[in-house]
Design a protein around this motif. Structure first.
Motif, PDB file in Angstrom:
ATOM      1  N   LYS A  67      -1.036  -6.781   8.946  1.00 24.02           N
ATOM      2  CA  LYS A  67      -1.769  -5.521   8.951  1.00 24.02           C
ATOM      3  C   LYS A  67      -1.158  -4.605  10.018  1.00 24.02           C
ATOM      4  CE  LYS A  67      -5.478  -6.649  12.250  1.00 24.02           C
ATOM      5  NZ  LYS A  67      -6.943  -6.712  12.421  1.00 24.02           N
ATOM      6  N   PRO A  68      -1.420  -3.303   9.935  1.00 30.00           N
ATOM      7  CA  PRO A  68      -0.970  -2.408  11.012  1.00 30.00           C
ATOM      8  C   PRO A  68      -1.739  -2.693  12.301  1.00 30.00           C
ATOM      9  CG  PRO A  68      -1.496  -1.186   9.007  1.00 30.00           C
ATOM     10  CD  PRO A  68      -2.039  -2.568   8.831  1.00 30.00           C
ATOM     11  N   ARG A  69      -1.014  -2.720  13.402  1.00 30.49           N
ATOM     12  CA  ARG A  69      -1.652  -2.941  14.694  1.00 30.49           C
ATOM     13  C   ARG A  69      -1.114  -1.943  15.710  1.00 30.49           C
ATOM     14  NH1 ARG A  69      -1.131  -8.261  12.774  1.00 30.49           N
ATOM     15  NH2 ARG A  69      -3.091  -9.417  12.808  1.00 30.49           N
ATOM     16  N   MET A  76       1.469   2.870  15.899  1.00 35.75           N
ATOM     17  CA  MET A  76       1.026   1.826  14.975  1.00 35.75           C
ATOM     18  C   MET A  76       2.255   1.238  14.283  1.00 35.75           C
ATOM     19  SD  MET A  76      -2.292   1.618  15.217  1.00 35.75           S
ATOM     20  CE  MET A  76      -2.747   0.707  13.743  1.00 35.75           C
ATOM     21  N   ALA A  77       2.226  -0.069  14.037  1.00 36.88           N
ATOM     22  CA  ALA A  77       3.346  -0.712  13.350  1.00 36.88           C
ATOM     23  C   ALA A  77       2.807  -1.815  12.447  1.00 36.88           C
ATOM     24  CB  ALA A  77       4.343  -1.305  14.348  1.00 36.88           C
ATOM     25  N   ASP A  78       3.414  -1.958  11.275  1.00 41.17           N
ATOM     26  CA  ASP A  78       3.098  -3.100  10.428  1.00 41.17           C
ATOM     27  C   ASP A  78       3.487  -4.373  11.171  1.00 41.17           C
ATOM     28  OD1 ASP A  78       2.185  -1.492   8.387  1.00 41.17           O
ATOM     29  OD2 ASP A  78       4.134  -1.404   7.396  1.00 41.17           O
ATOM     30  N   SER A  79       2.644  -5.377  11.116  1.00 43.20           N
ATOM     31  CA  SER A  79       2.904  -6.571  11.918  1.00 43.20           C
ATOM     32  C   SER A  79       2.264  -7.782  11.285  1.00 43.20           C
ATOM     33  CB  SER A  79       2.365  -6.380  13.340  1.00 43.20           C
ATOM     34  OG  SER A  79       0.947  -6.340  13.323  1.00 43.20           O
TER      35      SER A  79
END
Length: 241
Positions: A67-69, A76-79
């Motif tokens: 999920k984005p964090r 924000m970054a997809d992770s």
């Protein structure tokens, strides 16, 4: 053989400073196998890869919970926030087992590797406060995928304490809690991080906490790591450092 389990607290700030503390504390105990939970990958960062390089170990990653964090810089970054096994010896098998989920806590997994003829299991059970029954079901589901006769080391964050349903299910299945005599908590007020063995004769076991105190004012994680130094053999004694 030196085995360490540690929940690395995702990318909670100050992430880069914490990662340096995690690497330093882990390097000081010279582990042969490391079980990581909440191993973060995202925004150009990779907790398990950094620790593997610092320790000179191979990395078996099991990304999960995508999920984005938010990042340390506010972006924000997809992770992912999954599991990883770091090992000095090459693994002959590596697989991921999906655990029974909950709508409020999906995508829980267990990670299983075969290393030097030994099954190594990395586990992170649901965190839900009312999740005792689910945690036990997650353990029972995992056990159906394990050979009860195989020498096994199991570790991780069970989100449950000694005597709770999930650790009790492992005890009923023949697992031995290597730190059963250790009173110190791994998170404030509770011991929820475990190392256990089954069908693995041991001549001696020494356990201790790792990273329980900050270094330079920075805590590596919100959990202490648990280290077990085990000596294979027929007889079994336990000492607590």
């Amino acid at each position: 053989m030196r085995i360490l389990t540690w929940n690395t607290w995702k990318n909670s700030p100050p992430y880069r400073a914490r990662l340096a503390v995690l690497a330093r504390a882990a390097a000081e105990v010279r582990p042969d196998i490391v079980l990581l939970q909440e191993a973060f990958i995202g925004g150009g960062q990779d907790t398990a890869a950094v620790l593997a390089e610092a320790l000179g170990l191979r990395c078996l990653a099991a990304p999960a919970r995508a999920k984005p964090r938010p990042q340390e810089d506010g972006s924000m970054a997809d992770s992912t926030n999954g599991l990883a096994i770091l090992t000095r010896r090459e693994a002959s098998e590596h697989r991921v087992i999906a655990l029974p989920p909950h709508p409020e806590d999906p995508d829980r997994i267990a990670q299983v590797a075969r290393i030097d003829g030994m099954t190594v299991v990395n586990l992170h059970l649901t965190h839900l406060a009312d999740g005792d029954a689910l945690r036990r079901n997650q353990v029972l589901h995992l056990l159906r995928h394990l050979d009860p006769e195989a020498p096994t080391v199991l570790g991780g964050d069970l989100n449950a304490g000694p005597g709770d349903p999930a650790p009790e299910a492992l005890d009923e299945a023949g697992f031995r809690d290597l730190a059963a005599d250790r009173p110190e908590p791994t998170v404030p007020g509770r011991r929820i991080d475990f190392l256990m063995t089954r069908a693995l004769p041991l001549a001696g076991v020494e356990t201790r906490l790792v990273g329980a105190l900050p270094i330079g004012g920075v805590a590596g994680s919100d959990h202490a790591g648990v280290l077990a130094v085990v000596e294979p053999g027929r007889e079994s004694t336990v000492t607590v450092a």
